[in-house]
Design a protein around this motif. Structure first.
Motif, mmCIF file in Angstrom:
data_model
loop_
_atom_site.group_PDB
_atom_site.id
_atom_site.type_symbol
_atom_site.label_atom_id
_atom_site.label_comp_id
_atom_site.label_asym_id
_atom_site.label_seq_id
_atom_site.Cartn_x
_atom_site.Cartn_y
_atom_site.Cartn_z
ATOM 1 N N THR A 60 0.845 -1.191 0.000
ATOM 2 C CA THR A 60 0.000 0.000 0.000
ATOM 3 C C THR A 60 0.883 1.246 0.000
ATOM 4 O O THR A 60 1.778 1.392 0.834
ATOM 5 C CB THR A 60 -0.914 0.009 1.230
ATOM 6 N N ILE A 61 0.640 2.157 -0.944
ATOM 7 C CA ILE A 61 1.464 3.367 -1.078
ATOM 8 C C ILE A 61 1.083 4.358 0.013
ATOM 9 O O ILE A 61 -0.094 4.694 0.186
ATOM 10 C CB ILE A 61 1.286 3.983 -2.470
ATOM 11 N N THR A 62 2.073 4.818 0.787
ATOM 12 C CA THR A 62 1.883 5.816 1.835
ATOM 13 C C THR A 62 2.715 7.056 1.510
ATOM 14 O O THR A 62 3.668 6.990 0.731
ATOM 15 C CB THR A 62 2.313 5.241 3.191
ATOM 16 N N ALA A 78 10.875 0.762 0.134
ATOM 17 C CA ALA A 78 10.700 0.054 1.402
ATOM 18 C C ALA A 78 9.248 0.144 1.843
ATOM 19 O O ALA A 78 8.622 1.196 1.739
ATOM 20 C CB ALA A 78 11.619 0.635 2.473
ATOM 21 N N ASP A 79 8.725 -0.975 2.354
ATOM 22 C CA ASP A 79 7.360 -1.056 2.868
ATOM 23 C C ASP A 79 7.445 -1.473 4.329
ATOM 24 O O ASP A 79 7.744 -2.628 4.641
ATOM 25 C CB ASP A 79 6.543 -2.062 2.059
ATOM 26 N N SER A 80 7.195 -0.522 5.235
ATOM 27 C CA SER A 80 7.306 -0.824 6.667
ATOM 28 C C SER A 80 6.203 -1.753 7.134
ATOM 29 O O SER A 80 6.390 -2.523 8.078
ATOM 30 C CB SER A 80 7.256 0.488 7.470
ATOM 31 N N ARG A 81 5.039 -1.689 6.492
ATOM 32 C CA ARG A 81 3.944 -2.578 6.907
ATOM 33 C C ARG A 81 4.267 -4.030 6.588
ATOM 34 O O ARG A 81 4.004 -4.925 7.378
ATOM 35 C CB ARG A 81 2.655 -2.172 6.192
ATOM 36 N N ALA A 82 4.824 -4.261 5.403
ATOM 37 C CA ALA A 82 5.216 -5.622 5.029
ATOM 38 C C ALA A 82 6.581 -6.003 5.589
ATOM 39 O O ALA A 82 6.990 -7.163 5.473
ATOM 40 C CB ALA A 82 5.240 -5.763 3.506
ATOM 41 N N ARG A 225 -5.628 -6.977 12.625
ATOM 42 C CA ARG A 225 -5.289 -8.231 11.953
ATOM 43 C C ARG A 225 -6.337 -8.600 10.915
ATOM 44 O O ARG A 225 -6.009 -8.992 9.783
ATOM 45 C CB ARG A 225 -5.165 -9.352 12.979
ATOM 46 N N LEU A 226 -7.619 -8.437 11.285
ATOM 47 C CA LEU A 226 -8.689 -8.733 10.339
ATOM 48 C C LEU A 226 -8.654 -7.766 9.150
ATOM 49 O O LEU A 226 -8.937 -8.154 8.012
ATOM 50 C CB LEU A 226 -10.053 -8.654 11.039
ATOM 51 N N HIS A 227 -8.278 -6.513 9.427
ATOM 52 C CA HIS A 227 -8.164 -5.534 8.342
ATOM 53 C C HIS A 227 -7.076 -5.945 7.352
ATOM 54 O O HIS A 227 -7.252 -5.859 6.127
ATOM 55 C CB HIS A 227 -7.861 -4.157 8.929
#
Length: 355
Positions: A60-62, A78-82, A225-227
């Motif tokens: 997801t682009i932030t 870099a993707d901090s969420r992943a 987590r569900l999101h």
């Protein structure tokens, strides 16, 4: 579907090695489709890539993301969420520049969308914050404390009874003052008991509030987590058309293979029949060869018999020829004898005539 592809390209996908954080690990054996998706329901932009049915990019682009061009055909972000770093290897510098431009464009759009969402959250959070204390106060009110209605009514009645009892105490005799003092001592004990109950209920409510906060934090983690799970499922549903096309191609390939297999099976059955016919022909050939061999043996016997007959015929012919020669000789001798006898007869006849 709320999510639609808005730009697609092809590139080799890499992930940073989680152990070394330096080396690149390829996640696709060949170039795959990398697409920008826009989710209109959540107003977010995402980068998605599938290798078959496996999602190798779901980012997801932030606004705080940065796409860095490390060479003429390679870029990374870099993707901090992943908790990873994605790398893309393009076939040309033009494709890399186009992907970087789209990244910057959608990053700015994500920033504007985030600012708008924050403004909406601030507007909606103001009334909710004003009403927040009211959500916590009900467990601390006296109505939630254990006790009888008489015990709650006693302290309310005591202040109203004081102005009424004071004139009565002045009018009554000193004999009744001790009874009134005992009554007030009983009331005081009841108030102390209610106060202790209220304190215990307050402590219990405080403990319940802490427990509720812990449960709320747990619910928030579960919701997050569900999101994330919903996001992954949306990613998979966003590629339904691609999966269906792959499925259609696979079904078509399976049908072709089945038809080819059926043709091969028919060919095998035909070859089996030909082999059986060949075996029958071989059996017949062996039988004919045996009969031919027997015929040849008989022919040899007949030839030997014929040679014997011919030999006998030749000897018989030689004997007949010799007999004929002998017979001719005898005939010639006989003819000579007959001629002599004829001459002798003629001579005798002449002699007879003469005499």
């Amino acid at each position: 579907m709320g999510e639609q592809p808005i730009y697609s390209t092809r590139a080799h996908v890499f992930h940073i090695d989680p152990a070394t954080k330096k080396n690149w690990v390829p996640t696709s054996k060949h170039a795959v489709t990398v697409s920008y998706f826009y989710d209109s329901t959540r107003n977010v932009y995402r980068i998605i890539s599938l290798d078959g049915t496996k999602a190798i990019i779901n980012s997801t682009i932030t606004p705080n993301m940065t796409f860095t061009k490390t060479s003429q055909k390679f870029g990374q972000w870099a993707d901090s969420r992943a908790n990873t770093v994605y790398g893309l290897g393009f076939s040309s510098e033009h494709h890399l520049m186009k992907f970087a431009e789209k990244f910057a464009e959608f990053k700015e759009a994500a920033r504007l969308a985030k600012e708008k969402s924050q403004e909406k959250m601030e507007l909606t959070s103001t009334p909710s914050q004003e009403s927040a204390p009211g959500d916590i106060q009900p467990p601390l009110t006296p109505e939630s404390i254990n006790g009888t209605d008489d015990e709650r009514a006693t302290p309310d009645a005591s202040p109203t009874s004081e102005p009424r009892t004071e004139p009565l105490q002045n009018a009554l005799s000193l004999s009744h003052s001790s009874a009134i003092n005992k009554h007030w001592e009983a009331e005081l004990e009841a108030l102390k008991s209610n106060n202790a109950k209220l304190t215990a209920a307050l402590l219990e409510s405080t403990a319940n509030v802490k427990q509720w906060k812990q449960q709320l934090a747990a619910y928030q983690e579960e919701a997050e987590r569900l999101h994330k799970r919903v996001t992954e499922l949306e990613c998979m549903s966003g590629q339904t058309n691609v999966i269906k096309s792959h499925k259609t191609e696979l079904n078509h390939t399976i049908e072709e293979l089945e038809s080819t297999l059926k043709a091969k099976e028919e060919e095998m059955e035909r070859l089996k029949d030909e082999v059986e016919n060949a075996n029958e022909l071989q059996t017949q050939r062996d039988s004919i060869a045996q009969k031919l061999q027997e015929t040849e043996m008989r022919n040899q016997d007949l030839e030997s018999q014929l040679q014997e007959v011919e030999t006998r015929l030749e000897s018989s012919q030689l004997q007949q020829e010799a007999f004929r020669k002998n017979l001719r000789t005898l005939l010639e001798i006989l003819d000579g004898k007959i001629f002599e006898l004829t001459e002798l007869r003629d001579s005798l006849a002449k002699l007879a005539e003469c005499s």
